[in-house]
Design a protein around this motif. Structure first.
Motif, PDB file in Angstrom:
ATOM      1  N   VAL A 141       0.866  -1.181   0.000  1.00  0.00           N
ATOM      2  CA  VAL A 141       0.000   0.000   0.000  1.00  0.00           C
ATOM      3  C   VAL A 141       0.901   1.229   0.000  1.00  0.00           C
ATOM      4  O   VAL A 141       1.846   1.308   0.783  1.00  0.00           O
ATOM      5  N   VAL A 142       0.621   2.151  -0.888  1.00  0.00           N
ATOM      6  CA  VAL A 142       1.407   3.385  -0.949  1.00  0.00           C
ATOM      7  C   VAL A 142       0.476   4.560  -0.657  1.00  0.00           C
ATOM      8  O   VAL A 142      -0.561   4.718  -1.312  1.00  0.00           O
ATOM      9  N   THR A 143       0.830   5.343   0.342  1.00  0.00           N
ATOM     10  CA  THR A 143      -0.006   6.486   0.741  1.00  0.00           C
ATOM     11  C   THR A 143       0.705   7.786   0.350  1.00  0.00           C
ATOM     12  O   THR A 143       1.885   7.762  -0.020  1.00  0.00           O
ATOM     13  N   PRO A 144       0.024   8.923   0.469  1.00  0.00           N
ATOM     14  CA  PRO A 144       0.688  10.197   0.142  1.00  0.00           C
ATOM     15  C   PRO A 144       1.922  10.457   1.005  1.00  0.00           C
ATOM     16  O   PRO A 144       2.711  11.350   0.701  1.00  0.00           O
ATOM     17  N   PHE A 145       2.117   9.665   2.062  1.00  0.00           N
ATOM     18  CA  PHE A 145       3.290   9.863   2.923  1.00  0.00           C
ATOM     19  C   PHE A 145       4.477   9.020   2.468  1.00  0.00           C
ATOM     20  O   PHE A 145       5.533   9.048   3.076  1.00  0.00           O
ATOM     21  N   ASP A 146       4.285   8.252   1.400  1.00  0.00           N
ATOM     22  CA  ASP A 146       5.385   7.447   0.848  1.00  0.00           C
ATOM     23  C   ASP A 146       5.977   8.167  -0.360  1.00  0.00           C
ATOM     24  O   ASP A 146       5.246   8.781  -1.153  1.00  0.00           O
ATOM     25  N   ALA A 147       7.297   8.040  -0.504  1.00  0.00           N
ATOM     26  CA  ALA A 147       7.992   8.760  -1.582  1.00  0.00           C
ATOM     27  C   ALA A 147       7.464   8.362  -2.959  1.00  0.00           C
ATOM     28  O   ALA A 147       7.411   9.180  -3.875  1.00  0.00           O
ATOM     29  N   SER A 148       7.058   7.099  -3.113  1.00  0.00           N
ATOM     30  CA  SER A 148       6.669   6.646  -4.459  1.00  0.00           C
ATOM     31  C   SER A 148       5.238   7.049  -4.842  1.00  0.00           C
ATOM     32  O   SER A 148       4.807   6.791  -5.963  1.00  0.00           O
ATOM     33  N   TYR A 149       4.514   7.684  -3.912  1.00  0.00           N
ATOM     34  CA  TYR A 149       3.123   8.072  -4.220  1.00  0.00           C
ATOM     35  C   TYR A 149       3.065   9.006  -5.426  1.00  0.00           C
ATOM     36  O   TYR A 149       2.220   8.859  -6.306  1.00  0.00           O
ATOM     37  N   ASN A 150       3.978   9.966  -5.471  1.00  0.00           N
ATOM     38  CA  ASN A 150       3.876  11.002  -6.504  1.00  0.00           C
ATOM     39  C   ASN A 150       4.175  10.519  -7.910  1.00  0.00           C
ATOM     40  O   ASN A 150       3.722  11.118  -8.872  1.00  0.00           O
TER      41      ASN A 150
END
Ligand SMILES: Cc1cc2nc3c(=O)[nH]c(=O)nc-3n(C[C@H](O)[C@H](O)[C@H](O)COP(=O)(O)OP(=O)(O)OC[C@H]3O[C@@H](n4cnc5c(N)ncnc54)[C@H](O)[C@@H]3O)c2cc1C
Length: 515
Positions: A58-67
């Motif tokens: 799970v990738v959230t806006p707090f993970d570097a790869s979200y963007n």
């Protein structure tokens, strides 16, 4: 023409498996994330169970790869999903769907991320991403293949080439097979073997309840019918597809350019000899109007460039007999002043994948990597006159930039043989699907890109050329009556199937099948 960036935001994950798996945090209960979850009415403990229970991540806006993970193939779209669930398998998809239901969260679905209206990533929704559901299992005895819904056409063709086998497919390697097939799926060999969905014989899907189902001719045939052209994101989450295969070892690549002055005549002849009345189905062609840069030197020795519109036909001949191939193509080659940017024709047979790449590499023109794009299409269903094709060419010459392209996909042969209600794909009586890519670089060029494209299809002088059907793989927000445009008389049946499989409409997007 440089290929539009062969880049998928998930490329790293796809190539290297799941790099974060070993380091998967035991607990994502860091304070800002908890606040974020609570503000969206998500129970942090249930969220943590999701993170722990799935094989993917799970990738959230707090993970570097979200963007990078939230991006789609077209830079025009810039959406912010709530978070992304990268599923590795059907079980992950089932857990993801059940989680979203229990937390009452809106969903969006992504495979290859090439939806032309950006419908696979939507603001404020949980993005269920299947790009890591790989796996291609070829059965050369029964001439079938089973393919994970995260597989792209490039990956699939690479594998099929090793077997000398083939499915009609797209010419862009990064397009996802899942989205492509559910929307129809046009390729060079479609006149011979039909579009991709005509060769779909079974699917596996995770339902709105999070259960796994199979659909084929005998089990849940309505669901298979709907997946053959009913488009993605409507009935459930597709996890695998099973296709019928054909033998195809080597093909003759074909690429012919004409000066723009010859384009209308070539198009008119093409319509009359190689679409609905095509005799030799080994001939698989696509056409396009594009613009190339020509270098010049003025009388003072200064270098400058001019933009020159031209017309190109590229494709393949899929039988060994080049004499028959020459005969099939002859009506077009007799016209005007053809040239051969990819080399002399009938010199060397190569594999389908190699031919595809070779043809893309030799398209003349430039498309910058960071460009943005919008796409529209329409079908030609009544035979046009040469003057009508001249209108298409003349309008193209008004392109506000050197990047825009108008492409023609011919219909006929095996495509038009299938009855329009035999599957959800209704378009069985066309000469051509004509689609146009309109580009812009800076924000102040955007309005012009949209209005130029709109007028290609809707202006007084152009609108009589087209039927009111649209190819559902080239979706656009601006189509009027898209329900009829995409699905024609099959729309009510699709609504019935939608009501049966997703009665609460949890799979929805701006142009999803209405309940
Ligand atoms: C550069 C480019 C080249 C193209 N070339 C061709 C071509 O040659 N021939 C052709 O016919 N089309 C072509 N297309 C159109 C393409 O087939 C469609 O855009 C197709 O829907 C893309 O599929 P995807 O999986 O990559 O896209 P996605 O955006 O991931 O998905 C498309 C739709 O399906 C939904 N979806 C995604 N995954 C699932 C799933 N697992 N279960 C249920 N629904 C799901 C999405 O929400 C979205 O609505 C091209 C498009 C582009 C941008």
């Amino acid at each position: 023409m440089k290929k539009v960036r062969a880049y998928h935001p998930l490329r790293q994950l796809m190539m290297g498996g799941n790099p974060n798996k070993a380091n998967k945090p035991k607990n994502k209960n860091v304070a800002p994330l908890v606040e974020y979850l609570v503000s969206h009415k998500i129970d942090p403990e249930t969220f943590n169970q999701l993170v722990q229970n799935i094989n993917g991540q799970v990738v959230t806006p707090f993970d570097a790869s979200y963007n990078t993970g939230r991006l789609e193939s077209d830079n025009a779209f810039n959406k912010y999903p709530l978070f992304i669930i990268y599923c590795n398998c059907s079980a992950d998809v089932s857990i993801a769907v059940k989680f979203c239901r229990s937390e009452n969260l809106p969903i969006c679905l992504r495979a290859g991320g090439h939806n032309t209206a950006g419908y696979s990533v939507l603001d404020g929704r949980v993005l269920i991403d299947v790009a890591n559901i790989k796996g291609i299992f070829v059965d050369p005895i029964n001439m079938t293949s089973t393919v994970g819904s995260g597989v792209t056409w490039g990956e699939y063709n690479h594998e099929l080439n090793a077997y000398g086998l083939h499915n009609p497919g797209g010419s862009c390697d990064t397009v996802g097979m899942a989205g492509y097939t559910m929307g129809g799926g046009y390729g060079y060999t479609s006149m011979k073997w039909g579009i991709a969905c005509d060769n779909l014989i079974e699917i596996r899907m995770v339902t709105a309840e999070g259960e796994m189902v199979t659909a084929n001719e005998h089990i849940n045939p309505d669901l298979l019918w709907a997946h053959k052209g009913g488009t993605g994101g409507n009935f459930g989450v597709l996890v695998s597809m099973k296709y019928k295969l054909y033998k195809l070892k080597n093909v003759w690549p074909i690429q012919v350019n004409w000066p723009i002055e010859d384009a209308a005549e070539v198009l008119f002849t093409w319509q009359n000899t190689m679409t609905k009345t095509l005799k030799d189905r080994n001939l698989g062609l696509l056409g396009f109007l594009a613009i190339k840069e020509i270098s010049k030197i003025d009388k003072n020795g200064i270098h400058y460039t001019i933009n020159q519109p031209y017309f190109c036909i590229r494709g393949i001949y899929s039988d060994d007999n080049s004499t028959a191939g020459k005969k099939a193509l002859e009506p077009l080659l007799k016209i005007g002043k053809p040239t051969y940017p990819a080399g002399t024709l009938w010199k060397k047979q190569i594999t389908y994948s190699m031919a595809n790449q070779h043809l893309l590499d030799n398209v003349e023109g430039i498309i910058p990597d960071d460009i943005k794009e919008t796409k529209r299409c329409a079908y030609i269903e009544k035979a046009l006159k040469k003057e009508d094709y001249q209108k298409m060419v003349d309008y193209f010459k008004t392109s506000p930039n050197p990047y825009n392209i108008v492409s023609m996909e011919p219909y006929g042969g095996a495509i038009n043989e299938i009855k329009s209600d035999a599957s959800a794909f209704v378009h069985r009586n066309a000469y051509f699907d004509v689609f146009t890519d309109s580009f812009w670089m800076t924000d102040n060029e955007k309005d012009e890109a949209f209005s130029w494209l709109r007028n290609y299809y809707e202006s007084e002088s152009m609108k009589s050329l087209w039927s009111n059907h649209y190819y559902q793989n080239y979706v656009n927000d601006e189509y009027k009556n898209w329900q009829f445009g995409y699905f024609g008389e099959n729309y009510p049946e699709l609504q019935l199937i939608k009501r049966k499989w997703d009665p609460e409409n949890i799979f929805n997007f701006p142009q999803s099948i209405e309940i």
